[in-house]
Design an enzyme around this catalytic site. Structure first.
Site, PDB file in Angstrom:
ATOM      1  N   HIS A  39      43.683 -12.142  -4.888  1.00 38.72           N
ATOM      2  CA  HIS A  39      42.330 -11.956  -5.453  1.00 38.72           C
ATOM      3  C   HIS A  39      42.398 -10.968  -6.627  1.00 38.72           C
ATOM      4  CE1 HIS A  39      38.099 -10.906  -5.604  1.00 38.72           C
ATOM      5  NE2 HIS A  39      37.798 -11.530  -4.488  1.00 38.72           N
TER       6      HIS A  39
ATOM      7  N   GLU B  27      41.803 -15.715  -9.475  1.00 41.31           N
ATOM      8  CA  GLU B  27      42.486 -15.630  -8.185  1.00 41.31           C
ATOM      9  C   GLU B  27      43.278 -16.915  -7.942  1.00 41.31           C
ATOM     10  OE1 GLU B  27      39.377 -14.778  -5.314  1.00 41.31           O
ATOM     11  OE2 GLU B  27      38.147 -13.909  -6.884  1.00 41.31           O
TER      12      GLU B  27
HETATM   13  C1  BG6 Z   1      35.363 -13.812  -4.464  1.00 43.12           C
HETATM   14  C2  BG6 Z   1      34.336 -14.702  -3.810  1.00 43.12           C
HETATM   15  O1  BG6 Z   1      36.620 -14.362  -4.315  1.00 43.12           O
HETATM   16  O2  BG6 Z   1      35.342 -12.533  -3.844  1.00 43.12           O
HETATM   17  C3  BG6 Z   1      32.981 -14.055  -3.945  1.00 43.12           C
HETATM   18  O3  BG6 Z   1      34.366 -15.991  -4.404  1.00 43.12           O
HETATM   19  C4  BG6 Z   1      32.993 -12.654  -3.349  1.00 43.12           C
HETATM   20  O4  BG6 Z   1      32.006 -14.862  -3.315  1.00 43.12           O
HETATM   21  C5  BG6 Z   1      34.108 -11.857  -4.021  1.00 43.12           C
HETATM   22  O5  BG6 Z   1      31.750 -12.021  -3.579  1.00 43.12           O
HETATM   23  C6  BG6 Z   1      34.254 -10.438  -3.510  1.00 43.12           C
HETATM   24  O6  BG6 Z   1      34.425 -10.418  -2.139  1.00 43.12           O
HETATM   25  P1  BG6 Z   1      34.525  -9.051  -1.363  1.00 43.12           P
HETATM   26  O7  BG6 Z   1      34.575  -9.411   0.101  1.00 43.12           O
HETATM   27  O8  BG6 Z   1      35.778  -8.380  -1.827  1.00 43.12           O
HETATM   28  O9  BG6 Z   1      33.294  -8.248  -1.734  1.00 43.12           O
END
Ligand code: BG6
Length: 289
Positions: A156, A259
């Site tokens: 991510h 990502e």
């Molecule tokens: C992204 C998702 O990968 O991660 C989003 O597609 C999400 O929907 C974002 O809001 C952040 O996620 P988190 O759990 O780290 O706040």
């Protein structure tokens, strides 16, 4: 905990340090670059080539706390992507202190770190980070059980950009996009993807290189991957940034998540004994170079 990791130090190349909130962190220096990795989540929090701007974005508001994900760098999403009733969003891997297996100075000057996710016996998960002029991330999952094993995974990655609304994302043309903000699906056209509002998209069957062309910082970030059939593009933009406690209200202007992984219908199903490798290489080049 930090003392027991010191055996992995490599003089002049790799040091074990006390990071934020006293969490163990690994600092790496190569001839071309520096990097930092937290044991919590096996989380790469920094990668920067010498003389260049940081490649990864880190939020100044991030928590460094057991049970919480670090906001920025490369959260390691596994074994599920997104929310799951009664369980942590994006899986438990980013909330787990990974075992540090090995550090190594490679011939040619790269430095490599290998982590293993504490195992439940059903699968073996190893994460290898190689720091050189490029940053290479490899997530290896092996099914140790007698049944098929289904999982999602995603690196991510938060990238540092000069101005999110000035960048163009190249390489997604023809990919099928599930747009989670507009709640619709479409096929991406030939034009680069621009970020001008909240963006939360899953590109399915998306296997090609993505280039983040950033005129403000005068560079392109190249995201090359293998073993990945999904690309997720995310920027929370204004309202969501304000709602997120661990993210600055204005920070959406300086980041984009591109990502690489296997999510949704691209989830991986491993037969008994099967192995999957998700590999991402991140490198920068001058804008028109
Ligand atoms: C992204 C998702 O990968 O991660 C989003 O597609 C999400 O929907 C974002 O809001 C952040 O996620 P988190 O759990 O780290 O706040």
């Amino acid at each position: 905990m930090i003392e027991s990791l010191k055996q992995h130090e490599i003089p002049g190349r790799l040091a074990i340090v006390e990071g934020k909130s006293g969490m163990p962190a690994i600092r790496i220096e190569t001839d071309w670059s520096t990097a930092e990795i937290y044991q919590h989540g096996a989380h790469v929090t920094s990668f920067q080539t010498k003389g260049g701007a940081p490649v990864l974005f880190m939020s100044g508001e991030s928590l460094f706390q057991s049970g919480k994900a670090i906001r920025g760098g490369v959260p390691l999403v596994y074994p599920w992507f997104g929310g799951r009733e009664g369980s942590p969003a994006h899986g438990f891997a980013r909330l787990t202190a990974w075992d540090l297996l090995e550090t190594r100075a490679m011939p040619g000057g790269a430095v490599r770190v290998r982590f293993r996710l504490p195992s439940d016996g059903a699968s073996e998960v190893v994460y290898q980070v190689t720091v050189a002029a490029a940053l290479t991330l490899e997530l290896m999952v092996r099914n140790l059980g007698a049944e098929d094993f289904r999982f999602e995974s995603c690196l991510h990655t938060y990238f540092n950009v000069g101005s999110a609304d000035a960048i163009g994302l190249h390489g997604l043309a023809g990919d099928r996009c599930v747009d989670l903000v507009a709640a619709r699906e479409f096929v991406q056209g030939p034009e680069p993807v621009r970020i001008t509002s909240e963006t939360d998209r899953i590109y399915q069957d998306s296997t090609g290189e993505v280039g983040i062309r950033d005129p403000s910082l005068g560079r392109t970030i190249h995201v090359r991957k293998s073993g990945s059939r999904s690309t997720v593009v995310w920027n929370p933009w204004i309202d969501k940034s304000i709602r997120m406690a661990d993210f600055g209200d204005e920070e959406y202007r300086r980041m984009i998540c591109v990502e690489s992984g296997n999510v949704g219908e691209n989830a991986v199903v491993l037969p008994p004994g099967g192995e999957a490798v998700l590999r991402v290489e991140i490198e920068t080049s001058p804008l028109d170079g």
